[in-house]
Design an enzyme around this catalytic site. Sequence first.
Site, PDB file in Angstrom:
ATOM      1  N   SER A   8       0.845  -1.199   0.000  1.00  7.43           N
ATOM      2  CA  SER A   8       0.000   0.000   0.000  1.00  7.43           C
ATOM      3  C   SER A   8       0.872   1.237   0.000  1.00  7.43           C
ATOM      4  CB  SER A   8      -0.894   0.007   1.236  1.00  7.43           C
ATOM      5  OG  SER A   8      -1.456   1.289   1.388  1.00  7.43           O
ATOM      6  N   HIS A  33      -1.390  -1.246  -4.200  1.00  8.08           N
ATOM      7  CA  HIS A  33      -2.645  -0.841  -3.555  1.00  8.08           C
ATOM      8  C   HIS A  33      -2.629   0.667  -3.305  1.00  8.08           C
ATOM      9  CE1 HIS A  33      -6.198  -1.774  -1.021  1.00  8.08           C
ATOM     10  NE2 HIS A  33      -5.734  -0.853  -0.190  1.00  8.08           N
ATOM     11  N   ASP A  35      -4.838   3.812  -1.676  1.00 10.74           N
ATOM     12  CA  ASP A  35      -5.925   4.137  -0.753  1.00 10.74           C
ATOM     13  C   ASP A  35      -6.413   5.561  -0.964  1.00 10.74           C
ATOM     14  OD1 ASP A  35      -6.137   1.764   0.953  1.00 10.74           O
ATOM     15  OD2 ASP A  35      -4.067   2.224   1.489  1.00 10.74           O
ATOM     16  N   MET A  37      -8.905   8.371   0.237  1.00  6.09           N
ATOM     17  CA  MET A  37      -9.710   8.716   1.427  1.00  6.09           C
ATOM     18  C   MET A  37     -10.234  10.138   1.287  1.00  6.09           C
ATOM     19  SD  MET A  37      -7.200   7.308   4.383  1.00  6.09           S
ATOM     20  CE  MET A  37      -6.478   5.668   4.314  1.00  6.09           C
ATOM     21  N   HIS A  66      -8.556   1.383  -3.718  1.00  3.28           N
ATOM     22  CA  HIS A  66      -9.472   1.182  -2.594  1.00  3.28           C
ATOM     23  C   HIS A  66     -10.105   2.528  -2.279  1.00  3.28           C
ATOM     24  CE1 HIS A  66      -9.680  -0.006   1.992  1.00  3.28           C
ATOM     25  NE2 HIS A  66     -10.881   0.155   1.448  1.00  3.28           N
ATOM     26  N   MET A  68     -12.172   4.765  -0.184  1.00  7.43           N
ATOM     27  CA  MET A  68     -12.797   5.013   1.123  1.00  7.43           C
ATOM     28  C   MET A  68     -13.451   6.372   1.059  1.00  7.43           C
ATOM     29  SD  MET A  68      -9.727   3.415   3.344  1.00  7.43           S
ATOM     30  CE  MET A  68      -8.638   3.487   1.942  1.00  7.43           C
ATOM     31  N   MET A 137     -11.790  -5.785   5.612  1.00  6.40           N
ATOM     32  CA  MET A 137     -10.945  -4.849   6.361  1.00  6.40           C
ATOM     33  C   MET A 137     -10.625  -5.458   7.731  1.00  6.40           C
ATOM     34  SD  MET A 137     -10.268  -2.292   4.460  1.00  6.40           S
ATOM     35  CE  MET A 137      -9.264  -1.503   5.726  1.00  6.40           C
ATOM     36  N   TYR A 143      -6.240   4.815   8.346  1.00  4.57           N
ATOM     37  CA  TYR A 143      -4.821   5.022   8.631  1.00  4.57           C
ATOM     38  C   TYR A 143      -4.024   3.752   8.391  1.00  4.57           C
ATOM     39  CZ  TYR A 143      -6.916   8.942  11.063  1.00  4.57           C
ATOM     40  OH  TYR A 143      -7.653  10.056  11.347  1.00  4.57           O
ATOM     41  N   GLY A 144      -2.760   3.945   8.032  1.00  5.13           N
ATOM     42  CA  GLY A 144      -1.836   2.819   7.979  1.00  5.13           C
ATOM     43  C   GLY A 144      -1.301   2.545   9.373  1.00  5.13           C
ATOM     44  N   GLY A 145      -0.655   1.399   9.535  1.00  4.25           N
ATOM     45  CA  GLY A 145       0.062   1.108  10.775  1.00  4.25           C
ATOM     46  C   GLY A 145      -0.797   0.786  11.976  1.00  4.25           C
ATOM     47  N   ASP A 175      -6.977  -6.395   4.316  1.00  5.65           N
ATOM     48  CA  ASP A 175      -6.287  -5.101   4.367  1.00  5.65           C
ATOM     49  C   ASP A 175      -6.319  -4.545   5.788  1.00  5.65           C
ATOM     50  OD1 ASP A 175      -5.308  -2.546   3.894  1.00  5.65           O
ATOM     51  OD2 ASP A 175      -6.967  -1.914   2.614  1.00  5.65           O
TER      52      ASP A 175
HETATM   53  C1  DX5 Z   1      -6.271   1.507   5.845  1.00  6.75           C
HETATM   54  C2  DX5 Z   1      -5.905   1.307   4.388  1.00  6.75           C
HETATM   55  C3  DX5 Z   1      -4.814   0.345   4.215  1.00  6.75           C
HETATM   56  C4  DX5 Z   1      -3.496   0.750   4.827  1.00  6.75           C
HETATM   57  C5  DX5 Z   1      -2.885  -0.507   5.364  1.00  6.75           C
HETATM   58  O1  DX5 Z   1      -7.385   2.298   5.922  1.00  6.75           O
HETATM   59  O2  DX5 Z   1      -7.022   0.825   3.662  1.00  6.75           O
HETATM   60  O3  DX5 Z   1      -4.639  -0.080   2.873  1.00  6.75           O
HETATM   61  O4  DX5 Z   1      -2.611   1.364   3.943  1.00  6.75           O
HETATM   62  O5  DX5 Z   1      -1.772  -0.192   6.112  1.00  6.75           O
HETATM   63  P1  DX5 Z   1      -1.105  -1.241   7.123  1.00  6.75           P
HETATM   64  O6  DX5 Z   1      -0.705  -2.441   6.307  1.00  6.75           O
HETATM   65  O7  DX5 Z   1       0.050  -0.475   7.655  1.00  6.75           O
HETATM   66  O8  DX5 Z   1      -2.137  -1.591   8.167  1.00  6.75           O
HETATM   67 ZN    ZN Z   2      -6.593  -0.092   1.627  1.00  8.56          ZN
END
Ligand code: DX5
Ligand code: ZN
Length: 221
Positions: A8, A33, A35, A37, A66, A68, A137, A143-145, A175
């Site tokens: 991602s 991927h 994202d 948002m 993706h 969102m 999901m 958010y990532g991480g 994801d």
């Molecule tokens: C979260 C995103 C993910 C995100 C995943 O809302 O849809 O795609 O980038 O990040 P990690 O792998 O760090 O959880």
């Molecule tokens: Zn995603």
Amino acid sequence: MNVRIAPSVLSADFRKLGDEIAMCEAGGADWIHVDVMDGRFVPNLSFGVKVIEAVKKSTTKVVDVHLMVLEPENYFEDYVKAGADVLTIHAEAAPHLDRQLARIKELGVKAGVALNPATPLSAIEEVAHMLDLLLIMSVNPGYGGQKFIDYSVDKIERARFLLDQAQSPAVLEVDGGISRDTIHRCWKAGADTFVAGNAVFGAAHPQQEIAVLRNLCSESV
Ligand code: DX5
Ligand code: ZN
């Protein structure tokens, strides 16, 4: 079952996005991927058309978008033009899934539906036969991480069953919080496509990490 690893770019270093994507390709990534948002469906804002275009120009891999966002249908054409190969919309943001999936396919790309952790699988039961991809999901999107939500594993297992029952060839993607610690369980439950942001870009050796994750998708670990 084919395993696909989809880094991602949300976790990439945007000062050198092209290099980051090249690194993913060199490491054997299958999909990239992206994202999107909107700051409304999810509390965070990320990026849109321009970044999808930039990703498309940087890779020959499948660009997995993706969405969102609320009212995702307003953006289908723009994102397909920008280079999306897969467009995934959230069931929670798209009350007319039948029409919206049909529209995405009409535009010539693959159509997916994503479900938030709290959304039951029954939300896609009637359209399972229309899906090219189902995204489970395993964090609350935005958010990532974030930390992997453990009860997602059982949901993946039931999603696999539902798709098999519907004789759907859909990809089953997961994801959120995918890492060395969580990927095997998700694979074992029936997922075949794994988004990884922090696990790849935050690794000591990001390029090698893709293979590490892939190798964990096996009985023999
Ligand atoms: C979260 C995103 C993910 C995100 C995943 O809302 O849809 O795609 O980038 O990040 P990690 O792998 O760090 O959880
Ligand atoms: Zn995603």
